[in-house]
Enzyme design. Structure first.
Site, PDB file in Angstrom:
ATOM      1  N   HIS A 261       5.744   2.246  10.238  1.00 20.13           N
ATOM      2  CA  HIS A 261       4.340   2.209   9.819  1.00 20.13           C
ATOM      3  C   HIS A 261       4.216   1.689   8.379  1.00 20.13           C
ATOM      4  O   HIS A 261       3.471   0.744   8.110  1.00 20.13           O
ATOM      5  CB  HIS A 261       3.754   3.623   9.940  1.00 20.13           C
ATOM      6  CG  HIS A 261       2.307   3.738   9.573  1.00 20.13           C
ATOM      7  ND1 HIS A 261       1.298   3.703  10.506  1.00 20.13           N
ATOM      8  CD2 HIS A 261       1.695   3.900   8.370  1.00 20.13           C
ATOM      9  CE1 HIS A 261       0.122   3.820   9.896  1.00 20.13           C
ATOM     10  NE2 HIS A 261       0.342   3.948   8.596  1.00 20.13           N
ATOM     11  N   GLU A 262       4.962   2.288   7.480  1.00 17.44           N
ATOM     12  CA  GLU A 262       4.856   1.901   6.067  1.00 17.44           C
ATOM     13  C   GLU A 262       5.384   0.478   5.852  1.00 17.44           C
ATOM     14  O   GLU A 262       4.891  -0.240   4.974  1.00 17.44           O
ATOM     15  CB  GLU A 262       5.606   2.896   5.178  1.00 17.44           C
ATOM     16  CG  GLU A 262       5.102   4.335   5.249  1.00 17.44           C
ATOM     17  CD  GLU A 262       3.612   4.488   4.991  1.00 17.44           C
ATOM     18  OE1 GLU A 262       3.051   3.675   4.244  1.00 17.44           O
ATOM     19  OE2 GLU A 262       2.997   5.412   5.584  1.00 17.44           O
ATOM     20  N   HIS A 265       2.573  -1.856   6.314  1.00 18.13           N
ATOM     21  CA  HIS A 265       1.753  -1.950   5.088  1.00 18.13           C
ATOM     22  C   HIS A 265       2.448  -2.860   4.065  1.00 18.13           C
ATOM     23  O   HIS A 265       1.818  -3.701   3.419  1.00 18.13           O
ATOM     24  CB  HIS A 265       1.575  -0.565   4.463  1.00 18.13           C
ATOM     25  CG  HIS A 265       0.577   0.319   5.174  1.00 18.13           C
ATOM     26  ND1 HIS A 265      -0.704  -0.089   5.462  1.00 18.13           N
ATOM     27  CD2 HIS A 265       0.678   1.592   5.643  1.00 18.13           C
ATOM     28  CE1 HIS A 265      -1.356   0.904   6.072  1.00 18.13           C
ATOM     29  NE2 HIS A 265      -0.542   1.926   6.201  1.00 18.13           N
ATOM     30  N   GLU A 291      -4.551  -0.772   7.784  1.00 19.84           N
ATOM     31  CA  GLU A 291      -4.085   0.077   8.887  1.00 19.84           C
ATOM     32  C   GLU A 291      -3.727  -0.774  10.100  1.00 19.84           C
ATOM     33  O   GLU A 291      -2.815  -0.439  10.861  1.00 19.84           O
ATOM     34  CB  GLU A 291      -5.174   1.103   9.229  1.00 19.84           C
ATOM     35  CG  GLU A 291      -4.703   2.279  10.057  1.00 19.84           C
ATOM     36  CD  GLU A 291      -3.770   3.238   9.312  1.00 19.84           C
ATOM     37  OE1 GLU A 291      -3.559   3.064   8.092  1.00 19.84           O
ATOM     38  OE2 GLU A 291      -3.227   4.142   9.979  1.00 19.84           O
TER      39      GLU A 291
END
Lengths: 493, 493
Positions: A261-262, A265, A291
């Protein structure tokens, strides 16, 4: 020419912002506890100096003059973003900003206890104060932005967002999602859950696995790091991105998918347009777009059988795992488990939007004065029962589970689900444009997918609104039907 | 009242400085290489903003007004330090500061090659440019400070320092040191060097040992950290001190005594007066005082048989060491080995001052225009032969071994030896005042010694000059005879 002067001013502001993000990262990862107050003082002075730069008396005049100057398309978009920052910084009276900041600090502190002790009454006055001051901030901004107060709050996270558009998307979702959840649960009940790999999984090994998977996704360690923190986040600057995560020694997938997830980003930040690196238009567009990039990897790509096969392979190597629990299919089945549950942050991608739709409706009603704070616990529980199908027994697992409202983050919740839908739409469009993407992912080659994202999303910076980025990249507006097809194919196929 | 306004201004400047020290620490420890340019940009803007604060047009007027206001003794000292910062910041034309900064960057870069390739001629034009611009800076400051140009350069590191005083101290040293070195070497030759513990000593174990010894010395991990970097240093703020070191897996003592040295710096910062934490008068006095605090632990206390017994004990525990090589006496003999050697940073405490005296004389002569850059290699080699008794075969092990001159650090060298003498004088005075200190150290109790240092040195901040701090703490001026007695007792006793 006023425009070059403006670029110089904003460059300084963004360098201060960059310095702040490093100080923030350090505070969350390495800083000894005893340094907290000193760090807060340092960050406060940088924030004040940044605020002073954006509220310099002649800035409005420079912006007005630059409007008549000959600018290219990017510069014009940059000027619009400069104006947006200036309006947001100047339109709210300083006393209101300070009063709200204090109310938020107090409410956030009280919330920690109230949540633990299920004490809504104890929090209510402080919550009401935050709501009142937040509403005043929204009202002050609404006139300048030509929006409703709630939209003005939304605009902080999602520039240019309008409730009409969100209503269209969320309405579309609500029309099929509760029924779809029921069908998915029924379908899921027909197959037993595969076994889970047995731990413990040492943190050091998980970190190594995390690094390998980051490299697989295209993270450049020459321009970034991964570290450990209490809550996962992505900070730093495009040339030096810092992601963090935490490790659960019993279940490596939670940390690993946090890393993925990170990393999403981080890849977004890394792909922003270099020419406008220290200008407003060179920044990430907003929360839903950000997101969408984390969820594109976490929920879309990494949960395809193709890419998950490569990730599972890395996991087997890291932990020496063998047997049925370590197979890709078993891991996939566990990663796609759906459940009616109470806690938003633990929800799966099918039920998650329902948690968000509820919060969006409630916060909007509170800002509009149509829902009193004292009635929030009941309205929240009723909404959960109706939308998700479970009813919280208390406020700790109900309306006080999230920090957002006490922390003053009003208008933030919708961006989670807008981001999830955007991720599905980007992923579908990327595969349509480059049909070999799934086969590439199966070989562990993420460059074709990342290349599409860089071209259509990352390199666009903040040149247009999130809606326009979606339309330019995928040829249509954000469409809940694409998300529906994604869920049906994945969970009912 | 102007004084409170001044305090507010300087508080902001010191908060910027504090933020800078965190960014600097991160750049030297964790930052990925690809982040270097972005970090340089962030730091440059904070430095520029800090410079703007100290050169705000009305600052001179505020300082003049505050001079007539009713202030206590500390406030008055603070005002004097404010004025000193203001003078130093405003007296040198910006163009000269920038020209020198560029010349230094270039010279430092060329020096790295020139040192490796023993190419003095290739560096000479660049070195001459740095000298010329450094002299101009000194000349610009000299008038405002009422000093010679060299003293103005000295003043950056050692506020208020005068060459007459340094000549007195260094002259006193030179009168006995060469002869003492000869006697020590003769005495040392009568005893064989004890064996050295055999490695390898894993870095992780060395770090653990370092932490234990830091705790023993009184370092508070609630307010600090230790990390690894290419060159050991101490950074951060009193509430959050960051020390670093590097590890030699063949010899743990180099890293360990590096830790002890940096811990001395850290304890000083931690003990500075809290009331003036963000004011000039609340900062460490200067380089020689700082060095006195690191050397007090590294060279004085930690090399006493009493405290070294506790350190050796920790080392034996960390590495499971047994046998003669691990005894305190063996470790002490190795730590006190004296040698005529070429490289300053590797020199022992007996010969070290001779390396410094040479550099002090040479840099002073260069600034005064009495020594041409082209004649430096020969003058350096001659001086080494005369003072230390060894002659460098080339400039790499001669006048180009140190980064200081190419990096623009003129007037810094003397502070190493002033610090060493100050450390000896403080340690002797502390024991005279608290005769139980050696017995406490033998029990691993460092609080009595640290307490004396906090009272007489740390808590004094920058309230008076280094000389005055010494005189107040020990009852006399800096006295080379005390250093002589220390060396004679330790090496000939």
């Amino acid at each position: 020419m006023s425009y070059p002067t403006l670029e110089k001013r904003f460059e300084r502001m963004y360098l201060l912002r960059d310095a702040l993000t490093v100080l923030e990262w350090d505070a969350s990862t390495l800083m000894p506890d005893g340094g907290a107050q000193a760090r807060a003082d340092q960050m406060a002075v940088l924030r004040v100096m940044r605020h002073e730069l954006v509220t310099t008396p002649d800035l409005g005049e420079l912006l007005a003059k630059a409007d008549g100057e000959s600018l290219d398309e990017w510069q014009r978009a940059n000027l619009a973003e400069m104006r947006r920052e200036w309006v947001r910084a100047t339109v709210v009276p300083v006393e209101l900003v300070e009063a709200r900041s204090q109310a938020v600090s107090e409410c956030e502190m009280r919330w920690r206890t109230a949540r633990k002790e299920n004490d809504f009454a104890g929090l209510q006055p402080s919550f009401e104060e935050v709501l009142k001051l937040t509403r005043e901030v929204g009202e002050a901004q609404a006139t300048a932005l030509g929006s409703t107060p709630y939209e003005a709050l939304l605009d902080e996270w999602e520039p240019g967002a309008r409730t009409q558009e969100i209503d269209r998307v969320f309405g579309g979702l609500e029309a099929f999602l509760p029924e779809l959840v029921a069908r998915v649960l029924e379908h899921q009940a027909q197959t037993p859950m595969p076994p889970q790999p047995e731990g413990p999984f040492p943190a050091a090994k998980q970190l190594e696995l995390g690094r390998n998977v980051m490299a697989l996704l295209g993270f450049d360690f020459h321009h970034g790091r991964i570290d450990t923190s209490a809550h996962p986040f992505c900070a730093g600057v495009p040339e030096d991105i810092r992601i963090t995560t935490r490790w659960d020694e019993d279940d490596f997938t939670s940390g690993l998918f946090g890393v993925i997830h990170e990393t999403g980003h981080a890849l977004y930040e890394r792909g922003l347009p270099v020419r406008f690196r220290k200008q407003p238009v060179g920044q990430a567009r907003g929360s839903s777009t950000h997101e969408s990039q984390s969820l594109l990897w976490e929920m879309q790509a990494a949960r395809t059988p193709e890419l998950l096969a490569r990730i599972a392979e890395q996991a087997r190597i890291a932990f020496g795992g063998t047997g049925p629990a370590w197979e890709t299919e078993a891991m996939l089945a566990r990663m796609l488990h759906v459940e009616r549950s109470l806690i938003r942050v633990e929800a799966d991608e099918v039920t998650y939007p329902l948690h968000v739709i509820l919060r969006y409706r409630l916060e909007r009603a509170m800002i509009a004065g149509e829902l009193a704070v004292k009635d929030l616990p009941g309205a929240f529980a009723d909404g959960m029962e109706r939308l998700v199908g479970v009813r919280p027994a208390n406020v700790g697992e109900g309306c006080l589970q999230d920090i957002h409202w006490p922390a003053g983050l009003w208008g933030y919740f919708p961006t989670y689900t807008l981001g999830a839908l955007t991720a599905a739409q980007f992923f579908a469009a990327a595969i349509e444009a480059v049909p070999t993407i799934p086969a590439s992912l199966a070989r562990g080659e993420t460059a074709p997918l990342l290349g599409w994202l860089v071209t259509h999303v990352h390199s666009q910076g903040a040149r247009s609104t999130a809606s326009e980025i979606i339309e330019n990249a995928t040829g249509k507006k954000l469409d809940p039907e694409i998300f529906r097809r994604h869920l049906e194919r994945r969970y009912l196929g």
